[in-house]
Scaffold this motif. Structure first.
Motif, mmCIF file in Angstrom:
data_model
loop_
_atom_site.group_PDB
_atom_site.id
_atom_site.type_symbol
_atom_site.label_atom_id
_atom_site.label_comp_id
_atom_site.label_asym_id
_atom_site.label_seq_id
_atom_site.Cartn_x
_atom_site.Cartn_y
_atom_site.Cartn_z
ATOM 1 N N ASP A 51 0.792 -1.225 0.000
ATOM 2 C CA ASP A 51 0.000 0.000 0.000
ATOM 3 C C ASP A 51 0.822 1.272 0.000
ATOM 4 O O ASP A 51 0.576 2.178 -0.800
ATOM 5 C CB ASP A 51 -0.937 0.005 1.215
ATOM 6 N N VAL A 52 1.799 1.396 0.909
ATOM 7 C CA VAL A 52 2.544 2.645 1.000
ATOM 8 C C VAL A 52 3.378 2.867 -0.248
ATOM 9 O O VAL A 52 3.406 3.973 -0.810
ATOM 10 C CB VAL A 52 3.420 2.664 2.269
ATOM 11 N N GLY A 245 5.039 -0.047 6.291
ATOM 12 C CA GLY A 245 4.156 -1.205 6.246
ATOM 13 C C GLY A 245 4.711 -2.481 6.820
ATOM 14 O O GLY A 245 3.975 -3.451 7.005
ATOM 15 N N PRO A 267 0.478 2.391 8.997
ATOM 16 C CA PRO A 267 1.324 2.720 7.855
ATOM 17 C C PRO A 267 0.941 4.053 7.227
ATOM 18 O O PRO A 267 -0.206 4.498 7.307
ATOM 19 C CB PRO A 267 1.074 1.552 6.883
ATOM 20 N N ASP A 287 -4.294 4.168 5.175
ATOM 21 C CA ASP A 287 -5.610 3.521 5.132
ATOM 22 C C ASP A 287 -6.728 4.492 4.764
ATOM 23 O O ASP A 287 -7.658 4.129 4.037
ATOM 24 C CB ASP A 287 -5.919 2.839 6.469
#
Length: 299
Positions: A51-52, A245, A267, A287
């Motif tokens: 994600d990051v 993360g 994160p 998020d």
């Protein structure tokens, strides 16, 4: 690491820079960014592909990403590097990824993959981006081996009085940049509940508490503790952004002296904007995209 790895690493560094390993602390200037307009930077370390990293590569092309170390956690760093094909490798190819090595980037192959692809063979160096000069400070290998003698990965040392520390002091004094940011992996100060088994960790790494402010630094940016924290000590701003993360961590039962704000188990990345007068920072949650801890400081 063994003598063969040392020889290969030294050869890699020398060939990448046209110099001997002891000469690898050169300065250079990136791109055509000018100092008369706002600059934006995203800081984060201790990453996993996911994600990051996906968020970073989607940031505007005007944003420079400052990596705070620890990208490779597996037993095969070539495979770890390949996992960033669509994220960090893209940022690197675009000329907007500046990074310091973390201990996990070095503990399998002595940093061969990291330095070949992310570090360009440089262990410690300066780089100017617009109105900011970054001072990449290498703490080398594993924090458990921090000491007063030169480390096998960083022959110039990194504690007070070392060759690298003296070079940093001189470079900060000579810099004409509006903002002077020191970047290293391990934090001098931290409230994280992790790393407590490390004999050199006591609310951060005391051996790395160099007189950065007296030398001219505007702020210090670190990773290694897997949370976000902003700390002020003797009037100097310290940021810990180990929120890429990998295994998010929590705060300890009490905060380190100087703790201002922070966010655990979440994160994200730190977005920092500089203009002619001030730097403004905010932590962006991965998020929700929400901004946390908006803060401004002068040069």
């Amino acid at each position: 690491w063994n003598s063969s790895a040392k020889m290969v690493f030294a050869t890699l560094e020398a060939s990448a820079n046209g110099s001997t390993p002891s000469q690898l602390s050169q300065n250079y200037t990136q791109g055509a960014l000018t100092a008369d307009r706002p600059q934006q930077f995203a800081f984060v370390g201790d990453m996993d592909p996911g994600d990051v990293a996906d968020l970073l590569v989607r940031l505007p092309l005007t944003v420079t990403v400052i990596g705070l170390g620890d990208y490779f956690y597996g037993a095969d760093h070539t495979a770890d590097y390949a996992a960033y094909a669509n994220t960090l490798q893209v940022l690197k190819s675009q000329g907007r990824f500046i990074t310091v090595a973390g201990n996990h980037d070095l503990d399998v192959d002595g940093g061969l993959v990291y330095n070949n692809f992310f570090g360009n063979g440089k262990r410690h160096y300066n780089i100017v981006v617009g109105n900011v000069e970054f001072f990449i400070y290498n703490t080398g290998w594993n924090t458990a081996t921090l000491g007063t003698t030169a480390h096998p990965y960083e022959p110039d040392g990194f504690v007070a009085g070392s060759v690298q520390a003296n070079e940093l002091r001189a470079a900060l004094a000579a810099s004409t940049a509006k903002f002077k940011f020191v970047v290293l992996h391990e934090p001098p100060y931290s409230s994280s509940d992790s790393h407590t088994s490390d004999p050199n960790y006591s609310e951060g790494y005391t051996l790395l508490r160099l007189p950065f402010k007296a030398w001219g630094a505007t702020a210090v940016f670190c990773g290694h503790s897997h949370l976000y924290e902003r700390i002020i000590v003797d009037g100097l701003n310290y940021y810990v952004v180990g929120t890429g993360g990998h295994s998010p961590s929590d705060f300890a039962a009490s905060y380190v002296a100087g703790h201002q704000n922070g966010l655990a188990l979440t994160p994200g990345y730190l977005m920092l904007t500089t203009d002619e007068y001030d730097a403004t920072s905010k932590f962006i949650r991965a998020d929700t995209g929400a901004a946390v801890d908006l803060f401004a400081f002068g040069r």
